[in-house]
Design a protein around this motif. Structure first.
Motif, PDB file in Angstrom:
ATOM      1  N   ILE A  78       0.807  -1.223   0.000  1.00 20.51           N
ATOM      2  CA  ILE A  78       0.000   0.000   0.000  1.00 20.51           C
ATOM      3  C   ILE A  78       0.838   1.271   0.000  1.00 20.51           C
ATOM      4  N   ARG A  79       2.160   1.129   0.109  1.00 13.76           N
ATOM      5  CA  ARG A  79       3.034   2.298   0.068  1.00 13.76           C
ATOM      6  C   ARG A  79       2.941   2.942  -1.319  1.00 13.76           C
ATOM      7  N   GLY A  80       2.774   4.252  -1.328  1.00 12.33           N
ATOM      8  CA  GLY A  80       2.710   4.968  -2.591  1.00 12.33           C
ATOM      9  C   GLY A  80       1.337   4.991  -3.237  1.00 12.33           C
ATOM     10  N   ARG A  81       0.350   4.350  -2.615  1.00  9.79           N
ATOM     11  CA  ARG A  81      -1.002   4.318  -3.178  1.00  9.79           C
ATOM     12  C   ARG A  81      -1.728   5.640  -2.903  1.00  9.79           C
ATOM     13  N   ALA A  82      -2.587   6.047  -3.827  1.00 12.74           N
ATOM     14  CA  ALA A  82      -3.440   7.206  -3.606  1.00 12.74           C
ATOM     15  C   ALA A  82      -4.482   6.854  -2.553  1.00 12.74           C
ATOM     16  N   THR A  83      -4.830   7.816  -1.722  1.00 15.47           N
ATOM     17  CA  THR A  83      -5.759   7.575  -0.627  1.00 15.47           C
ATOM     18  C   THR A  83      -7.079   6.986  -1.114  1.00 15.47           C
ATOM     19  N   HIS A  84      -7.644   7.583  -2.164  1.00 19.53           N
ATOM     20  CA  HIS A  84      -8.957   7.147  -2.649  1.00 19.53           C
ATOM     21  C   HIS A  84      -8.913   5.800  -3.357  1.00 19.53           C
ATOM     22  N   SER A  85      -7.700   5.283  -3.629  1.00 19.52           N
ATOM     23  CA  SER A  85      -7.596   4.013  -4.354  1.00 19.52           C
ATOM     24  C   SER A  85      -7.699   2.791  -3.445  1.00 19.52           C
ATOM     25  N   LEU A  86      -7.610   3.000  -2.134  1.00 25.02           N
ATOM     26  CA  LEU A  86      -7.659   1.879  -1.208  1.00 25.02           C
ATOM     27  C   LEU A  86      -9.070   1.299  -1.140  1.00 25.02           C
ATOM     28  N   SER A  87      -9.172  -0.012  -1.206  1.00 27.73           N
ATOM     29  CA  SER A  87     -10.472  -0.674  -1.122  1.00 27.73           C
ATOM     30  C   SER A  87     -10.939  -0.734   0.334  1.00 27.73           C
ATOM     31  N   THR A  88     -12.201  -1.050   0.521  1.00 27.33           N
ATOM     32  CA  THR A  88     -12.734  -1.201   1.874  1.00 27.33           C
ATOM     33  C   THR A  88     -11.970  -2.275   2.636  1.00 27.33           C
ATOM     34  N   ALA A  89     -11.658  -3.391   1.976  1.00 25.81           N
ATOM     35  CA  ALA A  89     -10.920  -4.477   2.620  1.00 25.81           C
ATOM     36  C   ALA A  89      -9.522  -4.021   3.030  1.00 25.81           C
ATOM     37  N   GLU A  90      -8.870  -3.231   2.192  1.00 23.99           N
ATOM     38  CA  GLU A  90      -7.529  -2.731   2.528  1.00 23.99           C
ATOM     39  C   GLU A  90      -7.594  -1.748   3.680  1.00 23.99           C
ATOM     40  N   ARG A  91      -8.617  -0.916   3.704  1.00 25.33           N
ATOM     41  CA  ARG A  91      -8.755   0.016   4.820  1.00 25.33           C
ATOM     42  C   ARG A  91      -8.960  -0.735   6.133  1.00 25.33           C
ATOM     43  N   GLU A  92      -9.739  -1.802   6.094  1.00 29.24           N
ATOM     44  CA  GLU A  92      -9.977  -2.590   7.296  1.00 29.24           C
ATOM     45  C   GLU A  92      -8.705  -3.316   7.738  1.00 29.24           C
ATOM     46  N   GLU A  93      -7.920  -3.782   6.785  1.00 22.79           N
ATOM     47  CA  GLU A  93      -6.659  -4.450   7.119  1.00 22.79           C
ATOM     48  C   GLU A  93      -5.696  -3.480   7.788  1.00 22.79           C
ATOM     49  N   ILE A  94      -5.646  -2.242   7.281  1.00 25.19           N
ATOM     50  CA  ILE A  94      -4.806  -1.218   7.904  1.00 25.19           C
ATOM     51  C   ILE A  94      -5.251  -0.991   9.350  1.00 25.19           C
ATOM     52  N   ALA A  95      -6.549  -0.875   9.568  1.00 25.92           N
ATOM     53  CA  ALA A  95      -7.084  -0.643  10.917  1.00 25.92           C
ATOM     54  C   ALA A  95      -6.739  -1.790  11.851  1.00 25.92           C
ATOM     55  N   THR A  96      -6.794  -3.008  11.362  1.00 34.73           N
ATOM     56  CA  THR A  96      -6.486  -4.178  12.183  1.00 34.73           C
ATOM     57  C   THR A  96      -5.018  -4.184  12.598  1.00 34.73           C
ATOM     58  N   ILE A  97      -4.133  -3.944  11.648  1.00 36.76           N
ATOM     59  CA  ILE A  97      -2.697  -3.921  11.947  1.00 36.76           C
ATOM     60  C   ILE A  97      -2.360  -2.778  12.892  1.00 36.76           C
ATOM     61  N   ARG A 163      -9.384  13.875   2.279  1.00 35.61           N
ATOM     62  CA  ARG A 163      -8.766  15.153   1.918  1.00 35.61           C
ATOM     63  C   ARG A 163      -7.966  15.735   3.071  1.00 35.61           C
ATOM     64  N   ARG A 164      -8.434  15.567   4.270  1.00 38.18           N
ATOM     65  CA  ARG A 164      -7.730  16.137   5.411  1.00 38.18           C
ATOM     66  C   ARG A 164      -6.513  15.307   5.803  1.00 38.18           C
ATOM     67  N   ALA A 165      -6.580  14.001   5.619  1.00 40.64           N
ATOM     68  CA  ALA A 165      -5.389  13.176   5.810  1.00 40.64           C
ATOM     69  C   ALA A 165      -4.348  13.538   4.755  1.00 40.64           C
ATOM     70  N   ASP A 166      -4.812  13.749   3.517  1.00 43.95           N
ATOM     71  CA  ASP A 166      -3.908  14.142   2.435  1.00 43.95           C
ATOM     72  C   ASP A 166      -3.251  15.491   2.720  1.00 43.95           C
ATOM     73  N   ALA A 167      -4.000  16.413   3.338  1.00 42.51           N
ATOM     74  CA  ALA A 167      -3.465  17.737   3.632  1.00 42.51           C
ATOM     75  C   ALA A 167      -2.285  17.652   4.596  1.00 42.51           C
ATOM     76  N   ILE A 168      -2.398  16.795   5.593  1.00 40.67           N
ATOM     77  CA  ILE A 168      -1.298  16.628   6.542  1.00 40.67           C
ATOM     78  C   ILE A 168      -0.100  15.998   5.844  1.00 40.67           C
ATOM     79  N   LYS A 169      -0.352  14.974   5.034  1.00 38.43           N
ATOM     80  CA  LYS A 169       0.744  14.335   4.299  1.00 38.43           C
ATOM     81  C   LYS A 169       1.444  15.339   3.399  1.00 38.43           C
ATOM     82  N   ARG A 170       0.673  16.136   2.674  1.00 38.28           N
ATOM     83  CA  ARG A 170       1.254  17.116   1.766  1.00 38.28           C
ATOM     84  C   ARG A 170       2.131  18.116   2.510  1.00 38.28           C
ATOM     85  N   TYR A 171       1.666  18.580   3.661  1.00 40.00           N
ATOM     86  CA  TYR A 171       2.457  19.543   4.439  1.00 40.00           C
ATOM     87  C   TYR A 171       3.760  18.912   4.919  1.00 40.00           C
TER      88      TYR A 171
END
Length: 220
Positions: A78-97, A163-171
């Motif tokens: 998932i490194r380098g992926r656009a925020t909106h490109s993550l699937s629901t399953a990938e988002r849940e996997e991130i939360a679990t880890i 968008r707000r997570a992206d804003a922090i990353k961009r800064y």
């Protein structure tokens, strides 16, 4: 109380270390711009534990080599992926880890109905930037996860959290030279309320930053 188009979103990055919650004195909330929220506090909360398990102790789920290897491969994917490109399953996997990883809670506000970080929150974001570039943390992969309260629809909140997570990353990438691939951004909208009993509460409007402790896959 926030509304769908007037949500004064604040960012909360939850301070949890292995087996315990660190909330800056347990009874004290960490507020953006608060002089007590320092680079050292962020560094302490996000730094991985340095002490190995004593010899003879059984290996828990977090130190299971197979599990750690699987987590490492997933984080790499998932490194380098656009925020909106993550699937629901990938988002849940991130939360679990992320549940077992060091993370910190800061409150960061954004300008009215926008993803622009407010001026009063800049000291906290800057402290975060300095901490993430310290020798103890530099090179790790960090998750920046956006959350909203329950006001508004699912689609609106999902977009706002991203968008707000992206804003922090961009800064952080523009001002501290952090490699974009070292910051994985993900949005959860209103799907993971911190306080489900008070769905419109400010505590739910947050961004969680997690140290995924994956230096072997970080950019050099």
């Amino acid at each position: 109380m926030s509304t769908m188009f007037g949500k004064h979103f604040s960012v909360l990055l939850s301070a949890v270390t292995i087996g315990a919650v660190l909330s800056f004195g347990l009874t004290q909330e960490a507020h953006a711009g608060d002089e007590n929220v320092t680079e050292d506090q962020i560094l302490h909360a996000l730094a991985p534990p340095k002490e190995p398990l004593p010899r003879g102790l059984s290996m828990g789920p977090r130190t299971d080599p197979a599990k750690m290897e699987a987590e490492g491969k997933f984080v790499q994917s998932i490194r380098g992926r656009a925020t909106h490109s993550l699937s629901t399953a990938e988002r849940e996997e991130i939360a679990t880890i992320a549940k077992d990883k060091p993370n910190i809670d800061l409150e960061i506000t954004f300008d009215y109905n926008s993803a622009s970080i407010s001026a009063k929150s800049m000291p906290s974001v800057q402290a975060l930037g300095r901490a993430l570039t310290s020798p103890d943390l530099k090179g790790s992969t960090f998750v920046v996860a956006g959350h909203t309260d329950a006001a508004g629809g699912d689609r609106y909140n999902q977009d706002l959290s991203e968008r707000r997570a992206d804003a922090i990353k961009r800064y952080l990438t523009q001002n501290y030279g952090i490699a974009p691939t070292d910051l994985v951004t993900v949005g959860y909208g209103k799907s993971k309320l911190k306080d489900p009993n008070q769905p419109l509460a400010e505590v739910n409007r947050r961004v969680q930053v997690v140290n995924m402790e994956n230096k072997t896959t970080a950019s050099k």
